[in-house]
Structure formats: C-alpha cells, structure tokens
Design a protein around this motif. Structure first.
Motif, PDB file in Angstrom:
ATOM      1  N   SER A 142       0.831  -1.206   0.000  1.00 63.16           N
ATOM      2  CA  SER A 142       0.000   0.000   0.000  1.00 63.16           C
ATOM      3  C   SER A 142       0.859   1.246   0.000  1.00 63.16           C
ATOM      4  O   SER A 142       2.037   1.217   0.328  1.00 63.16           O
ATOM      5  CB  SER A 142      -0.909   0.011   1.228  1.00 63.16           C
ATOM      6  N   TYR A 197       1.174   4.800   1.794  1.00 64.50           N
ATOM      7  CA  TYR A 197       0.774   5.366   3.070  1.00 64.50           C
ATOM      8  C   TYR A 197       1.128   6.838   3.095  1.00 64.50           C
ATOM      9  O   TYR A 197       2.252   7.213   2.777  1.00 64.50           O
ATOM     10  CB  TYR A 197       1.480   4.622   4.201  1.00 64.50           C
ATOM     11  N   VAL A 211      -1.900  19.758   9.527  1.00 69.33           N
ATOM     12  CA  VAL A 211      -1.411  20.546  10.651  1.00 69.33           C
ATOM     13  C   VAL A 211      -2.415  20.502  11.785  1.00 69.33           C
ATOM     14  O   VAL A 211      -2.093  20.090  12.907  1.00 69.33           O
ATOM     15  CB  VAL A 211      -1.172  22.006  10.220  1.00 69.33           C
ATOM     16  N   PHE A 212      -3.626  20.899  11.492  1.00 70.25           N
ATOM     17  CA  PHE A 212      -4.642  20.939  12.539  1.00 70.25           C
ATOM     18  C   PHE A 212      -5.341  19.586  12.653  1.00 70.25           C
ATOM     19  O   PHE A 212      -5.529  19.076  13.739  1.00 70.25           O
ATOM     20  CB  PHE A 212      -5.643  22.055  12.257  1.00 70.25           C
ATOM     21  N   THR A 213      -5.738  19.052  11.532  1.00 70.71           N
ATOM     22  CA  THR A 213      -6.311  17.710  11.532  1.00 70.71           C
ATOM     23  C   THR A 213      -5.284  16.773  10.904  1.00 70.71           C
ATOM     24  O   THR A 213      -4.923  16.929   9.740  1.00 70.71           O
ATOM     25  CB  THR A 213      -7.609  17.682  10.713  1.00 70.71           C
ATOM     26  N   ARG A 214      -4.815  15.835  11.689  1.00 68.60           N
ATOM     27  CA  ARG A 214      -3.853  14.884  11.166  1.00 68.60           C
ATOM     28  C   ARG A 214      -4.596  13.826  10.359  1.00 68.60           C
ATOM     29  O   ARG A 214      -5.553  13.240  10.850  1.00 68.60           O
ATOM     30  CB  ARG A 214      -3.105  14.188  12.303  1.00 68.60           C
ATOM     31  N   VAL A 215      -4.153  13.591   9.163  1.00 72.49           N
ATOM     32  CA  VAL A 215      -4.823  12.591   8.319  1.00 72.49           C
ATOM     33  C   VAL A 215      -3.802  11.557   7.877  1.00 72.49           C
ATOM     34  O   VAL A 215      -2.712  11.907   7.411  1.00 72.49           O
ATOM     35  CB  VAL A 215      -5.457  13.249   7.075  1.00 72.49           C
ATOM     36  N   ARG A 216      -4.134  10.316   8.082  1.00 76.11           N
ATOM     37  CA  ARG A 216      -3.279   9.230   7.603  1.00 76.11           C
ATOM     38  C   ARG A 216      -4.101   8.400   6.641  1.00 76.11           C
ATOM     39  O   ARG A 216      -5.196   7.965   6.976  1.00 76.11           O
ATOM     40  CB  ARG A 216      -2.806   8.364   8.759  1.00 76.11           C
ATOM     41  N   THR A 217      -3.597   8.188   5.457  1.00 74.01           N
ATOM     42  CA  THR A 217      -4.354   7.471   4.445  1.00 74.01           C
ATOM     43  C   THR A 217      -3.592   6.239   3.993  1.00 74.01           C
ATOM     44  O   THR A 217      -2.377   6.317   3.760  1.00 74.01           O
ATOM     45  CB  THR A 217      -4.606   8.372   3.221  1.00 74.01           C
ATOM     46  N   VAL A 218      -4.306   5.135   3.890  1.00 74.61           N
ATOM     47  CA  VAL A 218      -3.722   3.906   3.369  1.00 74.61           C
ATOM     48  C   VAL A 218      -4.400   3.602   2.038  1.00 74.61           C
ATOM     49  O   VAL A 218      -5.613   3.469   1.983  1.00 74.61           O
ATOM     50  CB  VAL A 218      -3.932   2.727   4.337  1.00 74.61           C
ATOM     51  N   VAL A 219      -3.639   3.536   0.972  1.00 71.09           N
ATOM     52  CA  VAL A 219      -4.195   3.193  -0.336  1.00 71.09           C
ATOM     53  C   VAL A 219      -3.585   1.869  -0.785  1.00 71.09           C
ATOM     54  O   VAL A 219      -2.433   1.833  -1.193  1.00 71.09           O
ATOM     55  CB  VAL A 219      -3.894   4.277  -1.383  1.00 71.09           C
ATOM     56  N   ARG A 276     -13.616   9.063  -2.328  1.00 74.40           N
ATOM     57  CA  ARG A 276     -12.668  10.137  -2.047  1.00 74.40           C
ATOM     58  C   ARG A 276     -11.385   9.927  -2.807  1.00 74.40           C
ATOM     59  O   ARG A 276     -10.328  10.390  -2.411  1.00 74.40           O
ATOM     60  CB  ARG A 276     -12.335  10.160  -0.558  1.00 74.40           C
ATOM     61  N   GLY A 277     -11.471   9.183  -3.897  1.00 75.99           N
ATOM     62  CA  GLY A 277     -10.268   8.756  -4.595  1.00 75.99           C
ATOM     63  C   GLY A 277      -9.291   9.849  -4.916  1.00 75.99           C
ATOM     64  O   GLY A 277      -8.099   9.741  -4.619  1.00 75.99           O
ATOM     65  N   VAL A 289      -6.090  11.615  -2.919  1.00 75.48           N
ATOM     66  CA  VAL A 289      -4.770  11.095  -2.624  1.00 75.48           C
ATOM     67  C   VAL A 289      -3.758  11.692  -3.588  1.00 75.48           C
ATOM     68  O   VAL A 289      -3.551  11.208  -4.683  1.00 75.48           O
ATOM     69  CB  VAL A 289      -4.763   9.564  -2.709  1.00 75.48           C
TER      70      VAL A 289
END
Lengths: 561, 155
Positions: B74, B76, B81-89, B121-122, B125
C-alpha cells in the motif's frame, strides 16, 4: 448470435411518447394564451393540420430510422450496441463491468408488452446504455443471459437457457407497506399547490369583508398549514404505495433481483459481487417499534441517487421488521452477530462539551437579545437543556461503535438517524485516519473506510469515530491486512459476496484479541443493549477458524471475475 | 517515511503571500474608498502581514507534517497541521496514477503525483512537492505495483 433489434412496437410507442409531450406542450401554451395563432381566416385550421401531419410524418420517419439503425448483441464477453440516426455510435461494454441491469415498464408499456432496459456500470451516475424498448421477454432474457455469461456457464445441451433456481429473500407485506405509506410525506405537493393557488389568493381576499381582524388570518393560516400537511401526507402515502407495491427481493444464482411498483414496474438485478456496502438505517421511533430500513449500495449507483421516480432506491427495503432486515442482511452477506465496540468513555465528555458550547451560545445570544430588545426570556433559560445534553451525549456515545467480523467491518453511528454499515473487507478502497486538534488532545481518532460509490448518502462512509488513538493505529493496519487476505481469498474464488461459506474464514491477522480484553474494561459492553443486532442468528462469529489462507500460494487468477 | 522536497514550502508560502495580498488589497480598497472611522489607515498592511505570517507558519508546519511511504502492499500518506490525516491506499485499489505540474510548480521545479481509486474520495490522494524526476519515478513505481497486484478487484 446475430445482432438483435428493438421491438417493432417501440416505433409507435416512441412516436406517441414524443408526439404526446409536444402536443401537451402546444396545448398548454395555446390554452394559457402564450401566443396567438398567426393564421387568420378559413385557411388557418387547414394549415395547422397540414403542419401537424408533416411533423407527425417526420417523427414517424425518425423513429423508424432509429429502430432500423439500432442493433445490439450480447456477445461472449461484451455487450455491443450500434445506434444513432445521424451520428452513429458503436459501443462495446465489457460484461464484467456491468453492475446492474434494470427493467422498467409503465402501465402502457405493460399493456403492449414492452420494457425499457438500462445497463449501469461503475463510475458515474449516468446510465451506460439503455434499450428503448424491447419486449419484456427479451428484457428478462437479457438479464438472465447476462448473469449466465458473467458466471461463465454454458447453455444446456438443447441450447436452452436454464432457469436458475431462485429464492425469494424478502417480500414487503401489507402491514409494512401500510406503515411505509403512513410514514411518507411528499412536501413537493404543498409547494405545487401553493404555486397554483397563490394567484387566486388576492382574488379571494378581495371578496372578504374589510376588518375581519387578525384572528381570521391566524385561523386561515393554520387551516392552510394543516391542509398542506394533509395533502403532502396523502401524496407521500400514495407515492410510497405506488412505488413499493409488491416489492420483493429474489436471490437468483449469484444475483439479487428486485421487483416493485404498482403502475410502473421496476425489475432489476444486482450481482452479489458488485454490492459494496449494506446500510441499516433507523431512528428512535423505528427502534422502538422494531422496524428498520435497508440500503444496498453498488458501485454503479447508490440508493437515493437520481430522481426517485426513475430509479431511486431500487434494492433498498424501505421499511420492514428489524428481524426480517437482519435475516436479509445475513442472507446477502453472512456477517454474523456484531458485538460493537464502543468508543472510550471519555468521548462522552467530548460530546457533552460540544452540546454545552451550543447551549452556551444560545444563552449568550439570548443575553444579547435581552440587552437590545428588553427582557424576552431570562438569559439562563437554555441552561435548562443541560440535562438533555448530558443524556444526548450518553446516547451518542452508546450508539457509536465498530466491529470486525470474519469478512466484514461493521460500524454504527448516529442516534436520531442511526446507520449501521456493513462493509466487506474485500470492498475497502482506502482507509483514512483523521485526528483533529481536539481529538488529539483526548487521544482519539476517527477511521473512515472508503468504498466505491458511497458518495451519495451525504458522503457518509463507514467510520469508526472517536476511537482510541492506539486502537486506530491498529485498526488501520488490521484493515489493510484483512483486505489483502480477502483479495487473496477472492482470487482463489472462495470468499465472495453472497457465496455460501464453507466455514473456512480467511486467516485472521492477529493483534486484536489481546487488546480487546484490556480495552473492554473501559469501553465496555457492560449492559445488554436493547438495540444491538440481536442474538437471533447466533453463529459463532468469534470462531477464528482455519488459518489456511496462505496455502493457496500465488493465487490462480482463473475465476476472479 | 519520505519527506517532501523542502522547496514545496516556497510554493505554500507563495500561496500564503497571494492570500495576504488579496486580504490586504480588499482592506486597502475599503480604507481608501469608504474610509470607515473605526479602521485606521495601517490596517491593510497589518492584516496582510498577519495573514502572510500565519500562512507561512502553517506552510512550514504542513511541510513538517507531510510524509509518504511506499509500503509492501500500500501507499501510506501522513499529513495535516490541525487535523492529522493518515491514508492507506492498497495497490490493488489503484485505478490510475497521474503526475502533474502546475505553472508555479514548474517555475520552482516541482511536480505532484495523484493516485486515483474507485472510492468516493479517490482523488484526494495526491502527493505534492516532489521533484519532477521523483514524481515520474513514483508514478512509474506505483503503476508497476498496481499492475503487479492487479486483478479484477478494482471495484
């Protein structure tokens, strides 16, 4: 197989359909005096008739040409369509990409025995191809044949299409239809009525005697409101009954077929392996009375998309007894009995704080209003809502949760509009973990599971909201590896949507169980939740049977279709 | 975890400068033509400076928060900054991969790689702030990995 044509009856039908709308439009403009006829004298009507027949001839010619030049063919692995009178278009749609086949027939079409067929593919709300119109038998044949070709079966020895054994999964009974009707409102009706009668309002008021006083106005408005509500209720009920009369879901081989409608019959098929998510929706009233709604989403389209008259929530069960919904879910997707894991209890404080902010803002606004307009209500009146906020926060927490099953992740969110989403691991597109500033302060995170085609329901993906940050890290990894296992298993053609399980689940990737124990003490399933899935289908969902998921080695890609 | 190219901060600071200019310009117009008594004449400059400063700070913080990693199965991403976003594709889910270069990106010599999935939400990324070569290389690499894990499993 030779190329086929549309039904010959489609020519007159299309002519009348098109001509009808034009005649109606003309009649409307004439009736409302939109324009006056330029032909005066005796020749006027004659010219009109001549023009009309000319137009009619053009229509007939065009529709005949359309019919002549339209050809379609269901080849071994594509659906080929040639069409167009002036601009020619040749299309080949790979069968594997077709998600849904929908057949619709209105009253007239049913009388003459023709039907409209639409083919939907993933990616986009638009219908990929449609046949207007073929005979109903041909439409059903296409539907069946498509399913057969996709499965890769061959014809019987005598060249006949074998009727796949089908089983009725669900039928909307009379009571449920009645409840659906009683709960349906159509607020478009009062709007339309208002537009119609707003013109005559001044006309009426001019007849009323002067100085009747404000009482009459108030009463009049009230009566109008009640009438409007009544009208929308009746309209909603009629519409619901017309749309969902004789609703049934049939399982036929590996397809889910639905039929519904009183006047216009809809008849569609959804391959099980195209189902993306199942959503069970309810609200406090439905929970109380034991009813629920089921939505089936495919990548082709999702329930509620488009206008409801043409193809709204086809495979959605509008309302039914909760047990029946659960049994249906179990039939479509062997989920097991979810045992939801709630967010940590500190999230309740978060929700309470959130509500308090709203209450505080209301109090402040009221304080300001008092200062400006003089005392209206004491500024601290909204504070009376604090206990409500506390209860609300508790329920918000209580209804939230997620559960990892053998082949599915199940999430649940919402109190007033609670949605329980079932997502097979195999359908996961991306996993997104977000943490806002406030969530980080409390050590929380939200994990969103994105699937194809879940855009429609207000962008509501399945999400485990406000779970412990550490759990979120684990969940992210876990979902990724479970997807990997599911894909591998799917390649071997074993675990699929709607495929009967043989009891061998894919290997569960470890790392959950031990944490579960410790976390349980805090996040707790301490009391039996009256609204949980219910113990009715008590197969042992905890059994992590078999770790044979890797024995297949480099999966053979033979039947991944 | 791979970092972005530091020059991407330049890009983001530049966009902060643009918004500062817009804010300053609007305020300047207001002060000049309407001259409300409660706005002293220096407000446009002060506001522009504050917006620019905050924007620049966020730009730097965003650069620090960004990271991506091509894992075994995948892609990753980590950012925010304010909202931490971690995405796994997962690679199986990749539909196609683009690399793109906007006009300002070209001036600075940067490019982005955008990964599309069938998910709702493709198009979210996207990996910005790569050197042109890196972006092309990442695109090729993801393409190969996507093909390797290919099946009919995209949807």
């Amino acid at each position: 197989m030779a190329a086929r044509r549309l039904s010959p009856l489609s020519v007159p039908y299309r002519v009348f359909q098109r001509g009808g709308s034009i005649v109606a439009a003309l009649a409307f403009t004439l009736a409302t005096g939109g324009f006056s006829l330029p032909f005066i004298g005796l020749a006027g009507p004659l010219v009109l008739v001549g023009l009309a027949s000319l137009v009619a001839i053009v229509f007939v010619a065009y529709e005949y040409a359309y019919f002549r030049r339209f050809a379609y063919e269901l080849a071994a692995d594509t659906l080929d369509i040639e069409s167009g009178v002036f601009a020619r278009r040749n299309r080949e749609i790979p069968l594997r990409r077709i998600q849904n086949v929908d057949i619709s027939r209105n009253v007239v079409q049913r009388a003459v025995g023709i039907a409209a067929v639409s083919f939907e593919t993933a990616g986009g709300g638009e219908t990929e191809a449609s046949l207007r119109f073929v005979s109903f038998e041909e439409a059903k044949r296409l539907q069946r044949e498509l399913g057969r070709l996709k499965r890769g079966e061959s014809l019987d020895a005598d060249g006949e299409l074998s009727e796949p054994d089908s089983r009725v999964l669900f039928e909307l009974d009379g009571r449920e239809l009645a409840i659906l009707g009683a709960l349906s409102f159509d607020f478009r009706v009062p709007g339309v009525l208002f537009v119609f009668f707003s013109g005559s309002l001044t006309f009426v008021t001019s007849y009323l005697p002067e100085g009747l006083g404000p009482l009459l106005v108030v009463v009049g408005v009230f009566v109008l409101l009640v009438l409007g509500m009544l009208a929308s209720w009746v309209a909603g009920a009629v519409l619901a009954v017309v749309n969902y009369y004789d609703f049934r879901l049939v399982r036929s081989a590996d397809e889910l077929q639905y039929q519904r409608g009183l006047l216009q019959r809809y008849d569609g098929s959804i391959p099980f392996d195209k189902v993306q998510t199942l959503t069970i929706a309810d609200n406090p009233l439905k929970r109380w009375t034991g009813y629920a709604t089921l939505l089936v989403e495919t990548a082709g389209y999702a329930p509620g998309q488009g206008d409801s008259s043409s193809r709204g929530s086809e495979a959605a069960v509008p309302v039914a007894r909760r047990e029946r919904i659960e049994r249906l879910v179990e039939d479509i997707e062997p989920v097991g009995t979810p045992d939801f894991r709630r967010p940590p209890k500190r999230t309740r404080r978060r929700y309470f704080g959130r509500y308090c902010i709203v209450i505080g803002a209301a109090a402040a606004a009221l304080y300001g209003a008092n200062a400006v307009f003089g005392p209206v209500l004491p500024w601290y009146a909204p504070l009376a809502l604090l206990p409500v906020a506390a209860v609300g926060a508790h329920y918000k927490w209580k209804h939230r949760g997620y559960w990892l099953g053998e082949n599915h992740i199940v999430t649940r969110n919402g109190v007033l509009k609670r949605e329980t989403k079932v997502v097979p691991y195999y359908r996961i597109q991306t996993v997104i973990d977000t943490r806002t500033v406030f969530q980080r302060r409390l050590g929380l995170a939200s994990v969103v599971v994105d699937t194809a085609g879940s855009l429609s329901i207000g962008g509501q993906d399945a999400a485990a909201v406000d779970i412990d940050a550490g759990d979120a890290d684990g969940l992210r990894e876990e979902l990724e590896s479970r997807l990997r296992v599911a894909v591998a298993a799917h390649r071997r053609g074993r675990v699929g949507m709607g495929v009967e399980e043989e009891g061998d689940a894919p290997e569960s990737v470890d790392g959950r169980d031990s944490e579960d124990e410790s976390a349980e003490s805090e996040s707790g399933n301490e009391e039996p939740d009256p609204f949980v899935w219910g113990e009715t289908y008590g197969d042992d969902s905890d059994a992590r049977a078999g770790d044979d998921a890797d024995d297949g080695g480099g999966g053979v890609d033979d039947d991944s279709v | 975890m791979n970092r972005l190219d530091p020059r991407v901060q330049l890009l983001w600071v530049a966009s902060a400068a643009v918004s500062a200019l817009v804010v300053g310009g609007v305020l300047f117009a207001v002060v000049t033509f309407l001259s409300p008594p409660f706005l002293p004449s220096w407000t446009p400059y002060a506001a522009a400076a504050v917006v620019f400063l905050l924007g620049a700070l966020v730009a730097v913080a965003r650069y620090r928060s960004w990271g991506y990693e091509v894992r075994e199965d995948s892609l990753y991403l980590e950012r925010g900054v304010f909202t931490r976003v971690r995405t796994v594709v997962p690679f199986v889910r990749i539909q196609h991969v683009d690399s793109s270069r906007g006009p300002i990106e070209r001036v600075i010599g940067l490019a982005s790689t955008v990964v599309y999935t069938a998910g709702s939400r493709g198009a979210d990324v996207a990996v910005p702030g790569l050197t042109a070569d890196n972006a092309d290389e990442l695109r090729e690499r993801l393409k190969r990995l996507a093909i390797r894990s290919e099946g009919d499993d995209a949807v």
